[in-house]
Design a protein around this motif. Sequence first.
Motif, PDB file in Angstrom:
ATOM      1  N   ASN A  56       5.764 -11.162   1.109  1.00  0.00           N
ATOM      2  CA  ASN A  56       6.006  -9.808   0.595  1.00  0.00           C
ATOM      3  C   ASN A  56       5.315  -9.525  -0.729  1.00  0.00           C
ATOM      4  O   ASN A  56       5.025  -8.379  -1.026  1.00  0.00           O
ATOM      5  N   ASP A  57       5.064 -10.550  -1.527  1.00  0.00           N
ATOM      6  CA  ASP A  57       4.469 -10.320  -2.839  1.00  0.00           C
ATOM      7  C   ASP A  57       2.937 -10.401  -2.814  1.00  0.00           C
ATOM      8  O   ASP A  57       2.288 -10.340  -3.848  1.00  0.00           O
ATOM      9  N   ILE A  58       2.343 -10.494  -1.640  1.00  0.00           N
ATOM     10  CA  ILE A  58       0.891 -10.565  -1.484  1.00  0.00           C
ATOM     11  C   ILE A  58       0.419  -9.326  -0.726  1.00  0.00           C
ATOM     12  O   ILE A  58       1.057  -8.885   0.218  1.00  0.00           O
ATOM     13  N   GLU A  59      -0.715  -8.758  -1.155  1.00  0.00           N
ATOM     14  CA  GLU A  59      -1.301  -7.620  -0.449  1.00  0.00           C
ATOM     15  C   GLU A  59      -2.588  -8.049   0.239  1.00  0.00           C
ATOM     16  O   GLU A  59      -3.231  -9.013  -0.176  1.00  0.00           O
ATOM     17  N   VAL A  60      -2.957  -7.286   1.260  1.00  0.00           N
ATOM     18  CA  VAL A  60      -4.193  -7.526   1.998  1.00  0.00           C
ATOM     19  C   VAL A  60      -4.937  -6.206   2.095  1.00  0.00           C
ATOM     20  O   VAL A  60      -4.338  -5.159   2.361  1.00  0.00           O
ATOM     21  N   ILE A  61      -6.245  -6.266   1.857  1.00  0.00           N
ATOM     22  CA  ILE A  61      -7.116  -5.113   2.066  1.00  0.00           C
ATOM     23  C   ILE A  61      -8.408  -5.630   2.681  1.00  0.00           C
ATOM     24  O   ILE A  61      -8.828  -6.758   2.401  1.00  0.00           O
ATOM     25  N   THR A  62      -9.021  -4.831   3.525  1.00  0.00           N
ATOM     26  CA  THR A  62     -10.252  -5.218   4.189  1.00  0.00           C
ATOM     27  C   THR A  62     -11.349  -4.257   3.739  1.00  0.00           C
ATOM     28  O   THR A  62     -11.178  -3.044   3.818  1.00  0.00           O
ATOM     29  N   LEU A  63     -12.442  -4.841   3.245  1.00  0.00           N
ATOM     30  CA  LEU A  63     -13.526  -4.053   2.659  1.00  0.00           C
ATOM     31  C   LEU A  63     -14.868  -4.411   3.292  1.00  0.00           C
ATOM     32  O   LEU A  63     -15.146  -5.586   3.550  1.00  0.00           O
ATOM     33  N   ALA A  64     -15.691  -3.395   3.502  1.00  0.00           N
ATOM     34  CA  ALA A  64     -17.047  -3.591   4.014  1.00  0.00           C
ATOM     35  C   ALA A  64     -18.018  -2.978   3.013  1.00  0.00           C
ATOM     36  O   ALA A  64     -17.875  -1.821   2.633  1.00  0.00           O
ATOM     37  N   SER A  65     -18.990  -3.785   2.600  1.00  0.00           N
ATOM     38  CA  SER A  65     -19.972  -3.286   1.637  1.00  0.00           C
ATOM     39  C   SER A  65     -21.333  -3.914   1.895  1.00  0.00           C
ATOM     40  O   SER A  65     -21.995  -4.398   0.992  1.00  0.00           O
ATOM     41  N   GLY A  66     -21.718  -3.916   3.154  1.00  0.00           N
ATOM     42  CA  GLY A  66     -22.975  -4.549   3.531  1.00  0.00           C
ATOM     43  C   GLY A  66     -22.707  -5.947   4.038  1.00  0.00           C
ATOM     44  O   GLY A  66     -21.679  -6.211   4.648  1.00  0.00           O
ATOM     45  N   CYS A  67     -23.623  -6.845   3.794  1.00  0.00           N
ATOM     46  CA  CYS A  67     -23.501  -8.224   4.253  1.00  0.00           C
ATOM     47  C   CYS A  67     -22.252  -8.887   3.676  1.00  0.00           C
ATOM     48  O   CYS A  67     -22.031  -8.864   2.466  1.00  0.00           O
ATOM     49  N   TYR A 120      -7.683   0.412   4.937  1.00  0.00           N
ATOM     50  CA  TYR A 120      -6.423   0.286   4.194  1.00  0.00           C
ATOM     51  C   TYR A 120      -5.277  -0.123   5.110  1.00  0.00           C
ATOM     52  O   TYR A 120      -5.270   0.153   6.306  1.00  0.00           O
ATOM     53  N   ASN A 121      -4.291  -0.802   4.495  1.00  0.00           N
ATOM     54  CA  ASN A 121      -3.119  -1.296   5.220  1.00  0.00           C
ATOM     55  C   ASN A 121      -1.860  -0.497   4.951  1.00  0.00           C
ATOM     56  O   ASN A 121      -0.808  -0.818   5.498  1.00  0.00           O
ATOM     57  N   SER A 122      -1.941   0.483   4.069  1.00  0.00           N
ATOM     58  CA  SER A 122      -0.760   1.293   3.749  1.00  0.00           C
ATOM     59  C   SER A 122      -1.221   2.643   3.223  1.00  0.00           C
ATOM     60  O   SER A 122      -2.370   2.801   2.794  1.00  0.00           O
ATOM     61  N   GLU A 123      -0.306   3.591   3.246  1.00  0.00           N
ATOM     62  CA  GLU A 123      -0.621   4.912   2.674  1.00  0.00           C
ATOM     63  C   GLU A 123      -0.893   4.792   1.182  1.00  0.00           C
ATOM     64  O   GLU A 123      -1.711   5.526   0.633  1.00  0.00           O
ATOM     65  N   GLY A 124      -0.213   3.850   0.523  1.00  0.00           N
ATOM     66  CA  GLY A 124      -0.463   3.623  -0.904  1.00  0.00           C
ATOM     67  C   GLY A 124      -1.895   3.195  -1.160  1.00  0.00           C
ATOM     68  O   GLY A 124      -2.551   3.705  -2.083  1.00  0.00           O
ATOM     69  N   GLN A 125      -2.404   2.260  -0.357  1.00  0.00           N
ATOM     70  CA  GLN A 125      -3.802   1.835  -0.502  1.00  0.00           C
ATOM     71  C   GLN A 125      -4.752   2.997  -0.220  1.00  0.00           C
ATOM     72  O   GLN A 125      -5.747   3.171  -0.922  1.00  0.00           O
ATOM     73  N   LYS A 126      -4.444   3.789   0.789  1.00  0.00           N
ATOM     74  CA  LYS A 126      -5.282   4.949   1.116  1.00  0.00           C
ATOM     75  C   LYS A 126      -5.331   5.913  -0.066  1.00  0.00           C
ATOM     76  O   LYS A 126      -6.411   6.363  -0.469  1.00  0.00           O
ATOM     77  N   ALA A 179     -17.983  -3.504  11.509  1.00  0.00           N
ATOM     78  CA  ALA A 179     -18.655  -3.675  10.221  1.00  0.00           C
ATOM     79  C   ALA A 179     -18.485  -5.123   9.798  1.00  0.00           C
ATOM     80  O   ALA A 179     -17.443  -5.733  10.057  1.00  0.00           O
ATOM     81  N   GLU A 180     -19.514  -5.688   9.165  1.00  0.00           N
ATOM     82  CA  GLU A 180     -19.324  -6.958   8.479  1.00  0.00           C
ATOM     83  C   GLU A 180     -18.396  -6.642   7.313  1.00  0.00           C
ATOM     84  O   GLU A 180     -18.634  -5.692   6.560  1.00  0.00           O
ATOM     85  N   ALA A 181     -17.334  -7.412   7.179  1.00  0.00           N
ATOM     86  CA  ALA A 181     -16.322  -7.102   6.173  1.00  0.00           C
ATOM     87  C   ALA A 181     -15.690  -8.386   5.649  1.00  0.00           C
ATOM     88  O   ALA A 181     -15.928  -9.472   6.185  1.00  0.00           O
ATOM     89  N   VAL A 182     -14.900  -8.224   4.611  1.00  0.00           N
ATOM     90  CA  VAL A 182     -14.073  -9.331   4.136  1.00  0.00           C
ATOM     91  C   VAL A 182     -12.627  -8.867   4.100  1.00  0.00           C
ATOM     92  O   VAL A 182     -12.340  -7.710   3.793  1.00  0.00           O
ATOM     93  N   GLN A 183     -11.755  -9.792   4.444  1.00  0.00           N
ATOM     94  CA  GLN A 183     -10.329  -9.530   4.323  1.00  0.00           C
ATOM     95  C   GLN A 183      -9.865 -10.278   3.084  1.00  0.00           C
ATOM     96  O   GLN A 183     -10.050 -11.492   2.978  1.00  0.00           O
ATOM     97  N   ILE A 184      -9.316  -9.523   2.143  1.00  0.00           N
ATOM     98  CA  ILE A 184      -8.935 -10.064   0.840  1.00  0.00           C
ATOM     99  C   ILE A 184      -7.418 -10.099   0.734  1.00  0.00           C
ATOM    100  O   ILE A 184      -6.756  -9.073   0.891  1.00  0.00           O
ATOM    101  N   LYS A 185      -6.877 -11.291   0.469  1.00  0.00           N
ATOM    102  CA  LYS A 185      -5.459 -11.430   0.142  1.00  0.00           C
ATOM    103  C   LYS A 185      -5.388 -11.597  -1.366  1.00  0.00           C
ATOM    104  O   LYS A 185      -6.115 -12.414  -1.940  1.00  0.00           O
ATOM    105  N   PHE A 186      -4.524 -10.811  -2.011  1.00  0.00           N
ATOM    106  CA  PHE A 186      -4.469 -10.852  -3.465  1.00  0.00           C
ATOM    107  C   PHE A 186      -3.043 -10.654  -3.962  1.00  0.00           C
ATOM    108  O   PHE A 186      -2.187 -10.123  -3.254  1.00  0.00           O
TER     109      PHE A 186
END
Length: 191
Positions: A9-20, A109-115, A62-69
Amino acid sequence: MNNSAEIPNDIEVITLASGCFWCTEAVFKRVNGVISVISGYTGGSINNPSYDEVCSGETGHAEAVQIKFDPKIISVKQILEIFWYTHDPTTLNRQGNDVGTQYRSAVFYNSEGQKDIALKVKDELENKKVYSSPIVTEITPFRNFYEAEEYHRDYYDNNRTAPYCNYVIDPKVNKLLTKFSSNLKGEYLKH
């Protein structure tokens, strides 16, 4: 692999694509508060695509990364500021010589907050006229994520002398080191 693992619950995930994804992974693995960065494919029409299928441009991924933070250490806003600063979000389906929808700029985005935060940061950058052209980054709901093949992991750190690393990834990492030095993990601080 589809992202279905339990996230604390205390970790967020977002997926970002910015090229390679080699570039994006190299940037975010150096950011304090980032727990993991996984290269993969997202936003497409088939399950478990291969690198060759995605590179064809026909799957919609898309080539992307999934970031847990850890949001107690770094906020979604800070993640997105780094994201937008370390690539060119004004080129449609392109980053440098990498051309095609698989290289598009996108926030999944994974939530309306992230959006809401993504839209706000994008608007702030547009209003400040940070870029001379409009930002074309797609902001869309997360649907699925498939990990890239093993040989893509830690590509930059394992291939530092490769020409692609020197000419394409180094400048992005250097932007991070220069502009966001207060957000770096200790082992990446310049001495």
